[in-house]
Design a protein around this motif. Structure first.
Motif, PDB file in Angstrom:
ATOM      1  N   THR A   1       7.996  15.506 -81.664  1.00  0.00           N
ATOM      2  CA  THR A   1       7.540  14.239 -82.245  1.00  0.00           C
ATOM      3  C   THR A   1       6.351  13.700 -81.473  1.00  0.00           C
ATOM      4  O   THR A   1       6.234  13.884 -80.264  1.00  0.00           O
ATOM      5  N   VAL A   2       5.496  13.018 -82.213  1.00  0.00           N
ATOM      6  CA  VAL A   2       4.347  12.327 -81.646  1.00  0.00           C
ATOM      7  C   VAL A   2       4.243  10.995 -82.357  1.00  0.00           C
ATOM      8  O   VAL A   2       4.338  10.937 -83.582  1.00  0.00           O
ATOM      9  N   TRP A   3       4.099   9.928 -81.604  1.00  0.00           N
ATOM     10  CA  TRP A   3       3.832   8.646 -82.234  1.00  0.00           C
ATOM     11  C   TRP A   3       2.913   7.836 -81.353  1.00  0.00           C
ATOM     12  O   TRP A   3       2.766   8.095 -80.174  1.00  0.00           O
ATOM     13  N   GLN A   4       2.257   6.859 -81.985  1.00  0.00           N
ATOM     14  CA  GLN A   4       1.279   6.035 -81.277  1.00  0.00           C
ATOM     15  C   GLN A   4       1.662   4.570 -81.434  1.00  0.00           C
ATOM     16  O   GLN A   4       1.878   4.090 -82.539  1.00  0.00           O
TER      17      GLN A   4
ATOM     18  N   LEU B   1      -0.072   6.827 -76.593  1.00  0.00           N
ATOM     19  CA  LEU B   1       0.424   7.952 -77.365  1.00  0.00           C
ATOM     20  C   LEU B   1       1.688   8.473 -76.678  1.00  0.00           C
ATOM     21  O   LEU B   1       1.705   8.634 -75.459  1.00  0.00           O
ATOM     22  N   VAL B   2       2.740   8.716 -77.443  1.00  0.00           N
ATOM     23  CA  VAL B   2       4.008   9.212 -76.893  1.00  0.00           C
ATOM     24  C   VAL B   2       4.270  10.596 -77.477  1.00  0.00           C
ATOM     25  O   VAL B   2       4.268  10.779 -78.692  1.00  0.00           O
ATOM     26  N   LEU B   3       4.485  11.570 -76.601  1.00  0.00           N
ATOM     27  CA  LEU B   3       4.742  12.955 -77.000  1.00  0.00           C
ATOM     28  C   LEU B   3       6.130  13.359 -76.505  1.00  0.00           C
ATOM     29  O   LEU B   3       6.501  13.042 -75.374  1.00  0.00           O
ATOM     30  N   ARG B   4       6.867  14.062 -77.340  1.00  0.00           N
ATOM     31  CA  ARG B   4       8.188  14.577 -76.948  1.00  0.00           C
ATOM     32  C   ARG B   4       8.254  16.050 -77.343  1.00  0.00           C
ATOM     33  O   ARG B   4       7.858  16.415 -78.445  1.00  0.00           O
TER      34      ARG B   4
ATOM     35  N   ARG C   1       7.950  17.995 -86.094  1.00  0.00           N
ATOM     36  CA  ARG C   1       8.533  17.448 -87.318  1.00  0.00           C
ATOM     37  C   ARG C   1       7.990  16.079 -87.672  1.00  0.00           C
ATOM     38  O   ARG C   1       8.073  15.653 -88.804  1.00  0.00           O
ATOM     39  N   GLN C   2       7.454  15.370 -86.679  1.00  0.00           N
ATOM     40  CA  GLN C   2       7.000  14.008 -86.928  1.00  0.00           C
ATOM     41  C   GLN C   2       5.768  13.719 -86.078  1.00  0.00           C
ATOM     42  O   GLN C   2       5.780  13.936 -84.879  1.00  0.00           O
ATOM     43  N   GLY C   3       4.716  13.223 -86.725  1.00  0.00           N
ATOM     44  CA  GLY C   3       3.550  12.759 -85.988  1.00  0.00           C
ATOM     45  C   GLY C   3       2.299  13.596 -86.093  1.00  0.00           C
ATOM     46  O   GLY C   3       1.305  13.284 -85.448  1.00  0.00           O
ATOM     47  N   ALA C   4       2.307  14.644 -86.887  1.00  0.00           N
ATOM     48  CA  ALA C   4       1.102  15.460 -87.021  1.00  0.00           C
ATOM     49  C   ALA C   4      -0.052  14.626 -87.569  1.00  0.00           C
ATOM     50  O   ALA C   4      -1.214  14.798 -87.164  1.00  0.00           O
ATOM     51  N   GLU C   5       0.255  13.680 -88.468  1.00  0.00           N
ATOM     52  CA  GLU C   5      -0.799  12.826 -89.042  1.00  0.00           C
ATOM     53  C   GLU C   5      -1.385  11.882 -87.989  1.00  0.00           C
ATOM     54  O   GLU C   5      -2.565  11.536 -88.061  1.00  0.00           O
ATOM     55  N   VAL C   6      -0.596  11.485 -87.004  1.00  0.00           N
ATOM     56  CA  VAL C   6      -1.097  10.628 -85.920  1.00  0.00           C
ATOM     57  C   VAL C   6      -2.176  11.377 -85.145  1.00  0.00           C
ATOM     58  O   VAL C   6      -3.252  10.836 -84.865  1.00  0.00           O
TER      59      VAL C   6
END
Length: 172
Positions: free
Chosen positions: A92-95, A103-106, A144-149
């Protein structure tokens, strides 16, 4: 590839200047507080120790995190800890936007890392390593989550880089 032929990791090219600034601010703070206390004739060894401790805290607060990246990994070091994620195994990646955007990366190993996106904008080599790792994560199906970020961030970095090139060449 032999160990001597391996490339060195990409690092934040502005970190040393920022670290010098943090140390300079702390030293100026220490000198000013000691001078004011000495001039007031209230300087004691205990107070001097207090001012040195506060100056050390100022330096620790102002010292920016040191970011480095290599093939498949990204590391952020602060005075207190070191965080590393595998960029080729991100989940996952979210901002978080706002006053202090980060930016948070897991990754798949449960490790978590936070960094300022401006570091990526200012350091194309770190961005390249992260982008390459993200592409591998997408290909492997782990992201699975955050490619668009990251895609939006990539477009913003590309736009700023193009504007900088145009300004440097005198075309803008």
């Amino acid at each position: 590839m032999r160990r001597s032929e391996q490339l060195s990791p990409a690092g934040d090219r502005h970190w040393r200047g920022s670290a010098r600034f943090a140390v300079s601010c702390a030293l100026v703070f220490c000198a000013m507080t000691l001078l004011v206390d000495w001039d007031a004739e209230s300087l004691t060894p205990l107070r001097a120790l207090l001012w040195v401790a506060l100056s050390t805290a100022v330096c620790a607060v102002l010292l920016p995190p040191q970011v480095s990246a290599g093939p498949g990994w990204l590391t952020v070091r602060t005075p207190w800890r070191r965080c590393m994620v595998r960029t080729d195994a991100l989940t996952t990646v979210w901002q978080h936007d706002g006053a202090s955007s980060h930016l948070v990366l897991r990754d798949t190993y449960g490790r978590r890392l936070e960094l300022d996106p401006r570091v990526l904008t200012a350091n194309p080599l770190i961005w390249h390593e992260l982008d390459t790792g993200v592409r591998r994560s997408v290909d492997r199906g782990t992201l699975r989550q955050g490619a668009e970020v990251l895609e939006r961030l990539g477009h913003r970095i590309d736009d700023e880089t193009a504007q900088a090139v145009l300004r440097a060449s005198g075309l803008s």
